[in-house]
Design a protein around this motif. Structure first.
Motif, PDB file in Angstrom:
ATOM      1  N   GLU B 363       0.684  -1.293   0.314  1.00 22.95           N
ATOM      2  CA  GLU B 363       0.064   0.303   0.390  1.00 22.95           C
ATOM      3  C   GLU B 363       0.769   1.261   0.222  1.00 22.95           C
ATOM      4  OE1 GLU B 363      -0.292  -2.649   2.444  1.00 22.95           O
ATOM      5  OE2 GLU B 363       0.862  -0.662   3.962  1.00 22.95           O
ATOM      6  N   ASP B 364       2.024   0.709   0.728  1.00 23.09           N
ATOM      7  CA  ASP B 364       3.179   2.077   0.923  1.00 23.09           C
ATOM      8  C   ASP B 364       3.496   2.794  -0.875  1.00 23.09           C
ATOM      9  OD1 ASP B 364       2.084   2.701   3.013  1.00 23.09           O
ATOM     10  OD2 ASP B 364       4.296   1.687   3.676  1.00 23.09           O
ATOM     11  N   TYR B 365       3.490   1.531  -1.866  1.00 21.78           N
ATOM     12  CA  TYR B 365       3.720   1.830  -3.293  1.00 21.78           C
ATOM     13  C   TYR B 365       3.365   2.511  -3.966  1.00 21.78           C
ATOM     14  CZ  TYR B 365       5.289   0.808  -7.745  1.00 21.78           C
ATOM     15  OH  TYR B 365       5.757   0.784  -9.277  1.00 21.78           O
ATOM     16  N   GLU B 366       4.289   3.860  -4.325  1.00 18.46           N
ATOM     17  CA  GLU B 366       3.877   5.104  -5.197  1.00 18.46           C
ATOM     18  C   GLU B 366       4.782   4.634  -6.973  1.00 18.46           C
ATOM     19  OE1 GLU B 366       3.047   8.789  -3.336  1.00 18.46           O
ATOM     20  OE2 GLU B 366       3.231   8.491  -1.583  1.00 18.46           O
ATOM     21  N   GLU B 367       3.375   4.499  -7.670  1.00 19.58           N
ATOM     22  CA  GLU B 367       3.907   4.766  -8.727  1.00 19.58           C
ATOM     23  C   GLU B 367       4.878   5.643  -9.331  1.00 19.58           C
ATOM     24  OE1 GLU B 367       2.932   1.311 -12.219  1.00 19.58           O
ATOM     25  OE2 GLU B 367       1.518   3.264 -12.068  1.00 19.58           O
ATOM     26  N   ASP B 368       4.228   7.783  -9.133  1.00 12.39           N
ATOM     27  CA  ASP B 368       4.125   8.371  -9.102  1.00 12.39           C
ATOM     28  C   ASP B 368       6.096   8.377  -9.382  1.00 12.39           C
ATOM     29  OD1 ASP B 368       1.676   8.619 -11.331  1.00 12.39           O
ATOM     30  OD2 ASP B 368       1.125   9.720  -9.914  1.00 12.39           O
ATOM     31  N   ARG B 369       6.589   7.602  -8.882  1.00 13.34           N
ATOM     32  CA  ARG B 369       7.818   8.447  -7.304  1.00 13.34           C
ATOM     33  C   ARG B 369       8.784   7.548  -8.598  1.00 13.34           C
ATOM     34  NH1 ARG B 369       7.221   6.939  -1.455  1.00 13.34           N
ATOM     35  NH2 ARG B 369       6.497   8.372  -0.650  1.00 13.34           N
ATOM     36  N   ILE B 370       8.385   6.663  -9.467  1.00  7.94           N
ATOM     37  CA  ILE B 370       8.994   6.459 -10.455  1.00  7.94           C
ATOM     38  C   ILE B 370       8.412   6.888 -12.145  1.00  7.94           C
ATOM     39  CG2 ILE B 370      10.574   3.879 -11.311  1.00  7.94           C
ATOM     40  CD1 ILE B 370       8.666   3.393  -8.928  1.00  7.94           C
ATOM     41  N   PHE B 371       9.355   7.870 -12.794  1.00  6.06           N
ATOM     42  CA  PHE B 371       8.906   8.715 -13.573  1.00  6.06           C
ATOM     43  C   PHE B 371       9.527   9.048 -14.841  1.00  6.06           C
ATOM     44  CE2 PHE B 371      10.040  11.091 -10.414  1.00  6.06           C
ATOM     45  CZ  PHE B 371      11.334  11.840 -10.978  1.00  6.06           C
ATOM     46  N   TYR B 372       9.424   9.200 -16.089  1.00  4.16           N
ATOM     47  CA  TYR B 372      10.303   9.753 -17.070  1.00  4.16           C
ATOM     48  C   TYR B 372      10.428  10.928 -16.655  1.00  4.16           C
ATOM     49  CZ  TYR B 372      11.659  10.369 -21.831  1.00  4.16           C
ATOM     50  OH  TYR B 372      12.231  11.329 -23.402  1.00  4.16           O
ATOM     51  N   LEU B 373      11.593  11.263 -17.398  1.00  5.18           N
ATOM     52  CA  LEU B 373      12.015  12.784 -16.930  1.00  5.18           C
ATOM     53  C   LEU B 373      12.381  13.418 -18.282  1.00  5.18           C
ATOM     54  CD1 LEU B 373      12.357  15.061 -14.582  1.00  5.18           C
ATOM     55  CD2 LEU B 373      14.844  14.888 -14.617  1.00  5.18           C
ATOM     56  N   THR B 374      12.810  12.941 -18.671  1.00  5.47           N
ATOM     57  CA  THR B 374      13.100  13.602 -20.329  1.00  5.47           C
ATOM     58  C   THR B 374      14.313  12.493 -20.770  1.00  5.47           C
ATOM     59  OG1 THR B 374      14.391  14.974 -21.846  1.00  5.47           O
ATOM     60  CG2 THR B 374      15.551  14.954 -19.412  1.00  5.47           C
ATOM     61  N   GLY B 375      14.686  12.345 -22.639  1.00  6.15           N
ATOM     62  CA  GLY B 375      15.272  11.698 -23.358  1.00  6.15           C
ATOM     63  C   GLY B 375      17.188  11.931 -23.067  1.00  6.15           C
ATOM     64  N   ALA B 376      16.804  13.199 -22.828  1.00  5.51           N
ATOM     65  CA  ALA B 376      17.692  13.945 -23.681  1.00  5.51           C
ATOM     66  C   ALA B 376      18.662  14.119 -22.676  1.00  5.51           C
ATOM     67  CB  ALA B 376      18.020  15.451 -23.718  1.00  5.51           C
ATOM     68  N   GLN B 377      20.266  14.076 -23.169  1.00  7.25           N
ATOM     69  CA  GLN B 377      21.182  13.974 -21.914  1.00  7.25           C
ATOM     70  C   GLN B 377      21.554  14.854 -20.619  1.00  7.25           C
ATOM     71  OE1 GLN B 377      24.916  13.501 -23.113  1.00  7.25           O
ATOM     72  NE2 GLN B 377      26.013  13.285 -21.948  1.00  7.25           N
ATOM     73  N   PHE B 378      21.921  16.288 -21.540  1.00  3.87           N
ATOM     74  CA  PHE B 378      21.865  17.467 -20.215  1.00  3.87           C
ATOM     75  C   PHE B 378      20.648  17.682 -19.508  1.00  3.87           C
ATOM     76  CE2 PHE B 378      25.837  16.959 -22.675  1.00  3.87           C
ATOM     77  CZ  PHE B 378      26.334  17.310 -21.890  1.00  3.87           C
ATOM     78  N   ALA B 379      19.810  17.781 -19.939  1.00  8.78           N
ATOM     79  CA  ALA B 379      18.229  17.972 -19.789  1.00  8.78           C
ATOM     80  C   ALA B 379      17.537  17.490 -18.743  1.00  8.78           C
ATOM     81  CB  ALA B 379      17.037  17.676 -20.887  1.00  8.78           C
ATOM     82  N   TYR B 380      18.289  15.577 -19.149  1.00  7.27           N
ATOM     83  CA  TYR B 380      18.039  14.848 -18.079  1.00  7.27           C
ATOM     84  C   TYR B 380      18.964  15.522 -16.355  1.00  7.27           C
ATOM     85  CZ  TYR B 380      18.011  10.593 -15.022  1.00  7.27           C
ATOM     86  OH  TYR B 380      18.128   9.662 -14.236  1.00  7.27           O
ATOM     87  N   ALA B 381      19.689  15.685 -16.575  1.00  7.35           N
ATOM     88  CA  ALA B 381      21.202  16.699 -15.814  1.00  7.35           C
ATOM     89  C   ALA B 381      20.668  17.523 -15.082  1.00  7.35           C
ATOM     90  CB  ALA B 381      22.592  16.952 -16.732  1.00  7.35           C
ATOM     91  N   ALA B 382      19.872  18.600 -15.381  1.00  8.58           N
ATOM     92  CA  ALA B 382      19.686  19.773 -15.484  1.00  8.58           C
ATOM     93  C   ALA B 382      18.286  19.127 -14.341  1.00  8.58           C
ATOM     94  CB  ALA B 382      19.451  21.088 -16.430  1.00  8.58           C
ATOM     95  N   GLY B 383      17.501  18.705 -15.181  1.00 12.96           N
ATOM     96  CA  GLY B 383      16.422  18.144 -14.290  1.00 12.96           C
ATOM     97  C   GLY B 383      16.589  17.540 -12.815  1.00 12.96           C
ATOM     98  N   MET B 384      17.672  16.826 -12.721  1.00 12.59           N
ATOM     99  CA  MET B 384      18.221  16.136 -11.781  1.00 12.59           C
ATOM    100  C   MET B 384      18.310  16.610 -10.605  1.00 12.59           C
ATOM    101  SD  MET B 384      17.947  12.617 -11.375  1.00 12.59           S
ATOM    102  CE  MET B 384      19.748  11.904 -10.947  1.00 12.59           C
ATOM    103  N   ALA B 385      19.354  18.265 -10.980  1.00 12.65           N
ATOM    104  CA  ALA B 385      20.228  19.144  -9.995  1.00 12.65           C
ATOM    105  C   ALA B 385      18.879  19.839  -9.246  1.00 12.65           C
ATOM    106  CB  ALA B 385      20.387  20.001 -10.902  1.00 12.65           C
ATOM    107  N   GLY B 386      17.638  19.769 -10.482  1.00 11.21           N
ATOM    108  CA  GLY B 386      16.124  20.484  -9.533  1.00 11.21           C
ATOM    109  C   GLY B 386      16.136  19.906  -8.192  1.00 11.21           C
ATOM    110  N   ILE B 387      15.645  18.605  -8.913  1.00 12.10           N
ATOM    111  CA  ILE B 387      14.945  17.917  -8.185  1.00 12.10           C
ATOM    112  C   ILE B 387      16.338  17.735  -6.783  1.00 12.10           C
ATOM    113  CG2 ILE B 387      14.971  15.016  -7.552  1.00 12.10           C
ATOM    114  CD1 ILE B 387      14.141  15.344 -10.342  1.00 12.10           C
ATOM    115  N   MET B 388      17.639  17.876  -6.654  1.00 14.87           N
ATOM    116  CA  MET B 388      18.693  17.313  -5.586  1.00 14.87           C
ATOM    117  C   MET B 388      18.546  18.242  -4.930  1.00 14.87           C
ATOM    118  SD  MET B 388      21.869  15.790  -6.782  1.00 14.87           S
ATOM    119  CE  MET B 388      21.611  15.409  -8.113  1.00 14.87           C
ATOM    120  N   VAL B 389      18.337  19.912  -5.480  1.00 12.13           N
ATOM    121  CA  VAL B 389      17.815  20.736  -4.525  1.00 12.13           C
ATOM    122  C   VAL B 389      16.974  21.234  -4.115  1.00 12.13           C
ATOM    123  CG1 VAL B 389      20.248  22.074  -5.695  1.00 12.13           C
ATOM    124  CG2 VAL B 389      17.930  22.409  -6.852  1.00 12.13           C
TER     125      VAL B 389
END
Lengths: 242, 508
Positions: B363-389
């Motif tokens: 019941e604790d499993y939330e599917e939306d926490r595993i999500f598609y961000l983007t397929g582009a390399q540096f856009a993914y890095a930018a998105g990851m950086a945003g999530i971290m901060v």
């Protein structure tokens, strides 16, 4: 510079500053650039897949196959080659219907199984054998009569630098393999030998680090060149020295 | 100006210095020198024969022409072998690809090959320059009426004559994919360059080609000083596929030996025998990192790298994610998994869901926490950086294959104060991870992590089998090097080359 180019250059320059603003801290400008970058790349990726993969690799080949089915013996084989991946792709979408969601595991199992099996051969061929092949050279290299004269340092007919290089390579590779051997604890003289392997790894990583940092600097220089020449000179109209 | 105090001052100062340095470097760069007029003129004057030439019965054609299928391939290559025309004054060049008389590939060391090639090329170029001579080969489908010098695509597929330097005795024809016609209107047009629509048409036609189903005719002539000999025609031939590639026998043997070792150790582990695996610091830190996130009440960030789901690194990352997700589920810690590939995302969702089910908390499993961000390399890095901060992640796991974005990820995580654990076999990115992350699993350590963490007999046996495979390789390699050393000192180059040939790979 035409109006669309001018607008494009200004947008690119401003977005460059927005992205660089993250160096200070997270801020609304960076958030805007990040959201735009992620959104545009995701949208572009989706459009790319539809046009370059689905349209060009599925729709057009199938239409050609059906047109020439009577004349080209291999057409039916090509139809099967295109249809089977399509079916597997559709099965992944079955996750949206919970009652048949289990079907999405089949294509995943196929892809992972194929990838694992394929990579065994690929990795041995591409990484393992070439490195072993390159390693098998005589440890001691000697100057032979009749061959081109060797201009490096020699001692008793032995090419000193080549020989030292080969010995370092040989011992270094063995010590690194020993480091990645998990069945024996890194203690005693064996531990010291593996420690030497770690040093060899770090030497290699250091060289890679320096090399890659310089490549990244060239990327930054490219961005600065864009700001200087395309934006300041081209779009704003200021002239720069040099 | 408050931001110019403390850390902000260092950041702004550093950026200003870097920008000034780069601006100086950018302004200092100059255009590469243009090619000189003499170089362009020399290139323009390079001899190139014009066909068709008048036939001269006095010129003798090449002898003993034969066509054989290229061995050990998928059926897309033919070899034309011939003995030089008696009028060919260039030194005869040995056949490089396949020796028919010996029935095997010629083996030479790379340096030896290069040296011989340079000698032959120089001799052939000299002969060609002196007499403007050589061989010309044409090809057509057997169904086509005659050979063409300038095919226009209307009467047959485009196939320009091939010119071979004098002295050669072999031509490797692997150009089939551009030639096979499909139906009446599938012939490629001769105009060049093709339009984008024609390129698209070519691509789709190529996808339907099977050269093994089409028969071909060849003709070869010798030419010299604007005259050419009568042709030698080889009719109704075609390539065929081979089921076994003899050059890969060493791969087969290595695979078999490794498989036997792995299977033996798996059976051994299943029988209850204790298999020792040395501790690895990064692996022991995984549990600590999840515990830290739980104590701080912050989420865990997991990235499975930039490779597809069929990549070994991604598969290893999935196994480690399963372990992390189980611990996170037990502690009730939130886990965020941004994905670069939709298929990887689907697989990771399965892994995390099963982890939650396995600890009795579906019941604790939330599917939306595993999500598609983007397929582009540096856009993914930018998105990851945003999530971290923004999410202030307590622990970041980077497992899988990474490219140039590695330092962006690791440095941002470091600045955000997260504990960072990396596992990758991307050796070009390992240096960046090592300097910016707390623990790094390098190469084999990463692949061994799944076995160490799970202690499952199947994975442990696999790890031990790989260990002993490495040991065998090290022993064989050492023996081969010692043999090569002794042979080299004794002047027995043949033995040294034979030893190296045992580990010959496809492109060597």
């Amino acid at each position: 510079m035409s109006t669309p180019e001018l607008v494009g250059t200004w947008i690119a320059a401003l977005l460059t500053f927005c992205a660089l603003s993250f160096l200070y801290k997270d801020n609304p400008f960076y958030k805007f650039a990040e959201a735009l970058f992620v959104g545009v790349s995701a949208g572009y990726g989706a459009a790319y897949v539809v046009h370059q993969v689905f349209y060009q690799d599925v729709i057009i080949p199938l239409s050609v196959c059906f047109q020439v089915a009577g004349q080209e013996p291999s057409a039916i084989l090509q139809v099967i080659n295109r249809i089977v991946p399509c079916i597997l792709g559709v099965m992944i979408l079955s996750r949206f219907i919970p009652s048949i969601g289990w079907m999405s595991r089949w294509p995943l199992a196929f892809i992972i199984g194929y990838g694992t099996g394929f990579n065994v051969v690929y990795i041995v061929q591409t990484f393992l054998l070439p490195q072993i092949y390159g390693m098998i050279t005589p440890l001691v290299e000697i100057v032979r009569p009749g061959e081109a004269p060797y201009e490096g340092l020699t001692w008793g007919g032995v090419m000193v630098l080549n020989t030292v290089s080969n010995l370092v390579l040989f011992v270094g590779v063995l010590s690194v393999i020993a480091y990645f051997f998990f069945s024996k604890a890194h203690t005693g003289s064996y531990g010291k030998f593996t420690r030497f392997g770690v040093w060899m790894l770090m030497l290699g990583f250091g060289a890679t680090y320096g090399n890659t940092v310089m490549a990244r600097m060239s990327l930054l220089i490219g961005r600065i060149q864009f700001l200087l020449y395309d934006w300041i000179e081209g779009a704003i109209g200021l002239s720069l020295p040099g | 100006m408050r931001f110019l105090k403390g850390r902000g001052a260092y950041v702004v100062g550093g950026v200003v210095v870097a920008l000034l340095w780069c601006a100086t470097a950018a302004l200092g760069q100059t255009e590469p020198p243009a090619a000189t007029e003499s170089e362009e003129a020399a290139e323009a004057e390079a001899p190139y024969p014009q066909f068709p030439m008048p036939e001269d019965p006095g010129l003798r054609p090449p002898q003993d022409v034969e066509i054989v299928d290229f061995p050990d391939d998928e059926g897309n290559c033919l070899l034309l072998n011939w003995e030089p025309s008696p009028d060919d004054s260039a030194p005869a060049r040995p056949r490089e690809f396949f020796d028919l008389k010996r029935g095997e590939f010629r083996f030479m060391s790379a340096a030896h090959k290069q040296q011989r090639r340079e000698e032959w090329d120089a001799a052939a170029a000299e002969a060609n320059k002196r007499e403007r001579s050589g061989y010309v080969i044409r090809r057509k489908p057997t169904s086509q009426a005659e050979f063409l010098w300038e095919p226009n695509g209307e009467t047959g597929p485009v196939f320009s004559p091939v010119i071979i330097l004098p002295g050669f005795r072999q031509y490797q024809d692997n150009d089939f994919q551009f030639l096979v016609p499909i139906g009446e209107d599938s012939v490629l047009r001769g105009e060049s360059p093709p339009t984008p629509e024609e390129l698209l048409e070519m691509r789709e036609e190529q996808s339907l080609l099977d050269p093994r189903l089409t028969r071909w005719d060849y003709e070869i002539r010798y030419f010299e000083d604007g005259r050419m000999s009568e042709p030698v025609v080889m009719a109704n031939t075609g390539p065929r596929g081979n089921y076994y590639n003899r050059k890969w026998t060493n791969v087969l043997l290595m695979g078999l030996v490794s498989s036997i070792l792995i299977i033996s150790f798996i059976f051994s582990a299943r029988s209850g025998r204790e298999l020792y695996v040395r501790p690895v610091a990064g692996l022991q830190a995984v549990d600590d990192a999840v515990g830290r996130a739980t104590e701080m009440g912050r989420p865990i960030l997991f990235s499975a790298g930039f490779a597809g789901v069929d990549n070994i690194s991604t598969i290893a990352a999935m196994v480690i994610l399963g372990r992390i997700a189980r611990i996170a589920a037990q502690h009730g810690t939130k886990i965020i998994v941004p994905c670069l590939d939709p298929v990887v995302m689907t697989a990771l969702r399965e892994v995390v869901r099963e982890a939650y089910v396995s600890v009795g908390r579906p019941e604790d499993y939330e599917e939306d926490r595993i999500f598609y961000l983007t397929g582009a390399q540096f856009a993914y890095a930018a998105g990851m950086a945003g999530i971290m901060v923004r999410e202030k992640t307590a622990a970041n796991f980077y497992m899988g294959y990474y490219y140039a974005e590695s330092l962006i990820l690791a440095e941002t995580g470091f600045m955000a104060g997260s504990i960072q654990i990396v596992g990758t076999d991307s050796y070009t990115q390992l240096p960046f991870f090592i300097v910016a992350c707390d623990y790094t699993l390098m190469g084999e350590e990463f692949f061994g992590a799944s076995a160490y963490l799970s202690r499952e007999p199947k994975l442990l046996g696999s790890l031990k089998g790989q260990d002993y495979s490495k040991l065998l390789i090290a022993v064989f390699m050492t023996a081969a090097i010692l043999v090569a050393t002794v042979a080299g000192l004794a002047g027995a180059d043949g033995i040294a080359e034979w030893t190296q040939q045992l580990f010959q790979y496809a492109s060597s």
